[in-house]
Design a protein around this motif. Sequence first.
Motif, PDB file in Angstrom:
ATOM      1  N   ALA A 186       0.822  -1.210   0.000  1.00 36.50           N
ATOM      2  CA  ALA A 186       0.000   0.000   0.000  1.00 36.50           C
ATOM      3  C   ALA A 186       0.852   1.253   0.000  1.00 36.50           C
ATOM      4  N   GLY A 187       2.177   1.092   0.185  1.00 38.12           N
ATOM      5  CA  GLY A 187       3.071   2.239   0.149  1.00 38.12           C
ATOM      6  C   GLY A 187       2.905   3.165   1.336  1.00 38.12           C
ATOM      7  N   GLU A 188       3.331   4.399   1.128  1.00 38.66           N
ATOM      8  CA  GLU A 188       3.248   5.414   2.188  1.00 38.66           C
ATOM      9  C   GLU A 188       1.806   5.922   2.294  1.00 38.66           C
ATOM     10  N   ILE A 189       1.272   5.913   3.509  1.00 34.24           N
ATOM     11  CA  ILE A 189      -0.127   6.252   3.752  1.00 34.24           C
ATOM     12  C   ILE A 189      -0.242   7.679   4.279  1.00 34.24           C
ATOM     13  N   SER A 190      -1.233   8.394   3.788  1.00 36.95           N
ATOM     14  CA  SER A 190      -1.459   9.778   4.213  1.00 36.95           C
ATOM     15  C   SER A 190      -1.838   9.852   5.689  1.00 36.95           C
ATOM     16  N   PRO A 191      -1.413  10.918   6.390  1.00 40.12           N
ATOM     17  CA  PRO A 191      -1.866  11.117   7.780  1.00 40.12           C
ATOM     18  C   PRO A 191      -3.381  11.179   7.900  1.00 40.12           C
ATOM     19  N   LYS A 192      -4.069  11.541   6.811  1.00 40.79           N
ATOM     20  CA  LYS A 192      -5.528  11.609   6.850  1.00 40.79           C
ATOM     21  C   LYS A 192      -6.173  10.231   6.948  1.00 40.79           C
ATOM     22  N   VAL A 193      -5.379   9.186   6.685  1.00 38.75           N
ATOM     23  CA  VAL A 193      -5.904   7.818   6.745  1.00 38.75           C
ATOM     24  C   VAL A 193      -5.479   7.145   8.043  1.00 38.75           C
ATOM     25  N   ARG A 194      -4.892   7.910   8.940  1.00 44.79           N
ATOM     26  CA  ARG A 194      -4.341   7.371  10.191  1.00 44.79           C
ATOM     27  C   ARG A 194      -5.360   6.574  10.996  1.00 44.79           C
ATOM     28  N   GLY A 195      -6.642   6.948  10.921  1.00 45.18           N
ATOM     29  CA  GLY A 195      -7.657   6.242  11.713  1.00 45.18           C
ATOM     30  C   GLY A 195      -8.321   5.085  11.011  1.00 45.18           C
ATOM     31  N   ARG A 196      -7.979   4.827   9.734  1.00 41.60           N
ATOM     32  CA  ARG A 196      -8.665   3.784   8.977  1.00 41.60           C
ATOM     33  C   ARG A 196      -7.998   2.427   9.146  1.00 41.60           C
ATOM     34  N   VAL A 197      -7.938   1.964  10.381  1.00 40.50           N
ATOM     35  CA  VAL A 197      -7.338   0.661  10.650  1.00 40.50           C
ATOM     36  C   VAL A 197      -8.199  -0.468  10.111  1.00 40.50           C
ATOM     37  N   ASP A 198      -9.431  -0.131   9.702  1.00 44.03           N
ATOM     38  CA  ASP A 198     -10.324  -1.143   9.143  1.00 44.03           C
ATOM     39  C   ASP A 198     -10.038  -1.434   7.676  1.00 44.03           C
ATOM     40  N   VAL A 199      -9.250  -0.575   7.046  1.00 41.59           N
ATOM     41  CA  VAL A 199      -8.932  -0.745   5.629  1.00 41.59           C
ATOM     42  C   VAL A 199      -7.742  -1.691   5.478  1.00 41.59           C
ATOM     43  N   THR A 200      -7.867  -2.665   4.593  1.00 40.72           N
ATOM     44  CA  THR A 200      -6.795  -3.648   4.409  1.00 40.72           C
ATOM     45  C   THR A 200      -5.483  -2.977   4.043  1.00 40.72           C
ATOM     46  N   ARG A 201      -5.540  -1.940   3.219  1.00 44.48           N
ATOM     47  CA  ARG A 201      -4.311  -1.295   2.774  1.00 44.48           C
ATOM     48  C   ARG A 201      -3.599  -0.585   3.931  1.00 44.48           C
ATOM     49  N   TYR A 202      -4.331  -0.242   5.007  1.00 42.68           N
ATOM     50  CA  TYR A 202      -3.665   0.326   6.175  1.00 42.68           C
ATOM     51  C   TYR A 202      -2.680  -0.685   6.746  1.00 42.68           C
ATOM     52  N   GLN A 203      -3.077  -1.938   6.813  1.00 42.41           N
ATOM     53  CA  GLN A 203      -2.216  -2.976   7.376  1.00 42.41           C
ATOM     54  C   GLN A 203      -0.984  -3.227   6.504  1.00 42.41           C
ATOM     55  N   ASN A 204      -1.071  -2.833   5.219  1.00 40.42           N
ATOM     56  CA  ASN A 204       0.033  -3.078   4.291  1.00 40.42           C
ATOM     57  C   ASN A 204       0.782  -1.799   3.930  1.00 40.42           C
ATOM     58  N   GLY A 205       0.594  -0.745   4.727  1.00 38.63           N
ATOM     59  CA  GLY A 205       1.221   0.527   4.424  1.00 38.63           C
ATOM     60  C   GLY A 205       2.231   0.939   5.472  1.00 38.63           C
ATOM     61  N   ALA A 206       2.722   2.165   5.339  1.00 40.74           N
ATOM     62  CA  ALA A 206       3.692   2.710   6.278  1.00 40.74           C
ATOM     63  C   ALA A 206       3.448   4.205   6.410  1.00 40.74           C
ATOM     64  N   ALA A 207       3.889   4.768   7.526  1.00 44.32           N
ATOM     65  CA  ALA A 207       3.747   6.204   7.738  1.00 44.32           C
ATOM     66  C   ALA A 207       4.742   6.983   6.891  1.00 44.32           C
ATOM     67  N   LEU A 208       5.899   6.386   6.595  1.00 40.19           N
ATOM     68  CA  LEU A 208       6.910   7.036   5.772  1.00 40.19           C
ATOM     69  C   LEU A 208       7.712   5.986   5.025  1.00 40.19           C
ATOM     70  N   LEU A 209       7.844   6.186   3.723  1.00 40.82           N
ATOM     71  CA  LEU A 209       8.745   5.380   2.894  1.00 40.82           C
ATOM     72  C   LEU A 209       9.531   6.374   2.051  1.00 40.82           C
ATOM     73  N   GLU A 210      10.690   6.757   2.550  1.00 36.57           N
ATOM     74  CA  GLU A 210      11.487   7.800   1.908  1.00 36.57           C
ATOM     75  C   GLU A 210      12.749   7.202   1.319  1.00 36.57           C
ATOM     76  N   ASN A 211      13.030   7.550   0.087  1.00 37.72           N
ATOM     77  CA  ASN A 211      14.194   7.013  -0.633  1.00 37.72           C
ATOM     78  C   ASN A 211      14.158   5.492  -0.685  1.00 37.72           C
ATOM     79  N   CYS A 212      12.944   4.970  -0.823  1.00 37.77           N
ATOM     80  CA  CYS A 212      12.719   3.525  -0.908  1.00 37.77           C
ATOM     81  C   CYS A 212      11.850   3.226  -2.119  1.00 37.77           C
ATOM     82  N   LEU A 213      11.864   1.959  -2.530  1.00 38.22           N
ATOM     83  CA  LEU A 213      10.957   1.468  -3.553  1.00 38.22           C
ATOM     84  C   LEU A 213      10.275   0.216  -3.056  1.00 38.22           C
ATOM     85  N   VAL A 214       8.983   0.104  -3.296  1.00 40.67           N
ATOM     86  CA  VAL A 214       8.242  -1.119  -3.003  1.00 40.67           C
ATOM     87  C   VAL A 214       8.273  -1.989  -4.249  1.00 40.67           C
TER      88      VAL A 214
END
Length: 724
Positions: free
Chosen positions: A13-41
């Motif tokens: 799910a890559g880097e997730i927006s702070p606006k999605v911080r509360g959406r723990v019910d979304v599957t992509r939340y479980q597969n994301g990160a707060a920051l992915l900098e200078n990285c590639l998925v």
Amino acid sequence: MPKVSTIQTNFTAGEISPKVRGRVDVTRYQNGAALLENCLVDIYGGVRRAPGTEFIGPVADMACSSLLIPFVFNRDAAYHLEFSDGVMRVIRAGAGIILKGGVPYELTIPYTQVELRELRYVQAADTMFIAHPDHPIHVLRRLAEDAWAINPAPFSVLPFGEIGHVFETFTLTLSDATVGTGRTATSSGSAFLASDVGRRITYLTGVAVVTAVSSGTAVTVEITSPFPGTAIDAGEWVLEDSPQTTLTPSAKGTVGQSITLTLSADGWRSVDVGKFVEVNKGMVQITAVSSGTSASGVVKQDLDSAVAAQAGAWKLQSSVWGGLNGYPSAVTLNEQRLIAGGTVKYPQGVWGSCTGLYYDFTQGENDTDGFFFNVDSDQVSLVEHLASVRAIITLTAGGEFTVTGGVEKPITPTNAQAKSQSVYGSNAVRPVRVGDEIIFVQRAGRKVRAMGYRAESDSYVAPNLTTLAEHITESGVVQMAYQQEPDSVVWAVLANGKMAALTIDRDEGVIAWTSHKADGFYESVSAAPAGDRDEIMAVVRREVNGQTVRYIERLNPDYTVHAGIMGESESGDAVWGGLTHLEGETVTVLADGVPQGMFTVSGGEITLPRVAHAVQIGLPVIPRIKTLPPEIMTPTGTAQSSKMRGHKYSLLVLNTTGAVVNGERITFRRFGSELLDKPPPMYSGWASVGDLGWHEGEMPIEITQPDPLPFHLLALVRHWTTNE
């Protein structure tokens, strides 16, 4: 509650927006990160260090931003073209800047720096068609690697229509600008002929019909729609329609035959040479005007008779491209036709050439003839882009359209069907094609959408690819490039100087955004094949030794630094040069596979504390991963907002040499006599680090690799406790 162990198996799910911080019910939340900098998925779910950049050379003009455009003749002969202010340079994919006589080869181009972002282009073999609204369509040809040519496209027949005549040297004065009869219109020069009676004079919202011609400079008119004022500047007013008199062809002409066209009253002007006359179901191109009543021409389409055509039964047509009408702003290829669209006069117009004849836009009713259609919508928006995917995709600032020829039929002059698909609108950023989808930037520049056909709805849809990562593109996207191999990645230059990368694989459900810093400012990006992979080239603006510089840099997976160089010495050296482009900068060094720390470049070189046989030197770049708080169901509900304590974090890594977790270094080093005097080996497997302390609703984990060494994280296990 007791200790638990939870695993994050992927980062798709890559880097997730702070606006999605509360959406723990979304599957992509479980597969994301707060920051992915200078990285590639990658499409398998892991996250790795992004490629560093290899220094290729300076741009053509340090004071000007450049635009990189790919030119792909085939996978063995591909280039990045650097368009600068009036100059083009050539960079061979997999190699470097093309030289001629020991200096970079340069070609003069007709485009200024401010016009570069408005260029649209499409390629056919060794020829590229380039469109810009202020220039005729140009053709760029590769003659050899160090010999290129750019010229206006040699069209044999341009699109034409009954567009009247613009008087670019004469002003016009009305006796009265209001609606009514008996008004007079006076030109500052001889503009009118006898056959102009019945023609319309237009300017902005004003319309006047000529009722009598008093002289070459004065006519009587009936104003049917009021004019803004009585004085009209030269080049602003138009004498619409065709001459209103009888036309008689000298013969029933056949294609290629020269004939004479005679009017019963003066109507021909010298500027009519090159225009087309549609008469008796045929077409004649005027080649000479001998008088106001006599013109000669060459038949382009057979006439069915030589009878006289009354006023209104024939048309004088001229090119709809050029002058005040403007030139096409978009271009593509579709079903052996050159497709162009979007001019000042016809902002939603789209033209197609004859089948198999890119330079011939002769319009007719035969299936192979050229065609014109207008993309109708409730608002007038310029055609920004044209693309070909199952249909002609037409992107405007107001919406997205498809043009087809019917079910399983090619587009012809009689069956073109333009349909509105969505109303998001696009901006000037050139879209990229990924599979069967067109990835485009929405009108405001911050949302990236993927337009593609959906069989279940028999329509095209354009879902937002930045819904969960809107913060990454918040500053706006200014250019995109698509890298198909080794991974499917869309690279996007952002207005804030960063680069964003979108790993996308629809089949595997991967839509992962990451952000990238350059210790500088990304300005342009291009993708071109180089062997078995697609090469990414970038223009980067940097501040070096107090000066603003711009460099061409290649994203290279073998590099773990930016603006870097590599060097080898069989005997070994302590002093390494070739660093003039980083004069005065602090660089990091990897010598014989071992990090050597930081050094300041002086005189274009650095001195190491020991001899090295192979080095990599450049600006440091650090990959960073920050995880999102985990979620589990507790006896009282959710773990969110509860106190969390991590005991141990276990990282599953692949071919990795070291990492730092929350400030604690993991080296992965293995001991043994066979490892002495060798660089630290890469490690694959599990490695763990402990943690202490409680946090309110958080479990902060930051994983970095500050050394210029490989890093690839596959999964993360948290061993932790939560309490209310």
